[in-house]
Design an enzyme around this catalytic site. Sequence first.
Site, short mmCIF file in Angstrom:
data_model
loop_
_atom_site.label_atom_id
_atom_site.label_comp_id
_atom_site.label_asym_id
_atom_site.label_seq_id
_atom_site.Cartn_x
_atom_site.Cartn_y
_atom_site.Cartn_z
CG ASP A 220 15.64 12.79 -68.29
OD1 ASP A 220 15.24 11.73 -68.81
OD2 ASP A 220 16.57 13.46 -68.75
CD GLU B 206 17.98 6.48 -74.04
OE1 GLU B 206 17.74 7.65 -73.70
OE2 GLU B 206 17.08 5.61 -74.17
#
Length: 274
Positions: A64, A53
């Site tokens: 995040d 990824e």
Amino acid sequence: MTQICSRIEAVFRERGPKGQLAFMPFIAAGDPDLPRTAELLKALAGAGADLIELGFPYSDPIADGPVIQASYTRALAQKTTVDGIFEMVQSLKEDSMPPLVAMVSYAIIFRHGTDRFIEQASQAGFSGFIVPDLPTEEASELAPQMQAAGLDLIQLLAPTTTSERTKSIVAHSSGFIYCIAVSGTTGERDQVAGELIEQLKSLKEKTETPLAVGFGIGKPEHLDPLRGVADGAIVGSAIVKHLQQLSDGGKTFEEILHEIEVFASSMAEAAHRE
């Protein structure tokens, strides 16, 4: 008419019958810079990654944690661009890379131009996108476009996702479904939550699309509870945190690259245990 199996689906079809998990590490493109991102991608491939990824740095990342946010900040400081990422990935086409999955905000795709982004991603060698801020309505439009380009659209499913939205995500996801292990942001955790296991079991009854678990997966022992209920494991912060040492001036890139290779190898070995 027989549907062609995508490169991403092929990985899970190979691992699944053996009782193995697909191992998918995450790094941010441009941290510490794009040439060394290419080195990291090759190192992760050599360490046994089944898919990788690759995050497109964004100034306002979705879900995040601090480790990956800092990585994106470092990448943006290097003036990392969408076109630069595509050029770097294209340069790796001859290196027998595993399928690459772009973690990219829909805002970036939209600003770049959806048709142009999809075409460039396909030509560069990406196999699919994870689009964390993609509304359900847009997913129904984007999925056929991506499928026509030979790309998978992977969507995120949180512990808090409603049953109605789960149906839509299952309907418009291909390649795999990204199952968020915990509510909150990315980052390492001590253990896998029991609620996640129950959610995965329930999802298995609703779809044949592979399920990959991310957010908080950072140790080989995190993988054992996932066997039989998930198909893959995504590891991000536990890898990205090594790159912080470079900006801190504590270690050379070569030392950090070796650390990441050793860690990734241990995770791949655990994932591929039968």
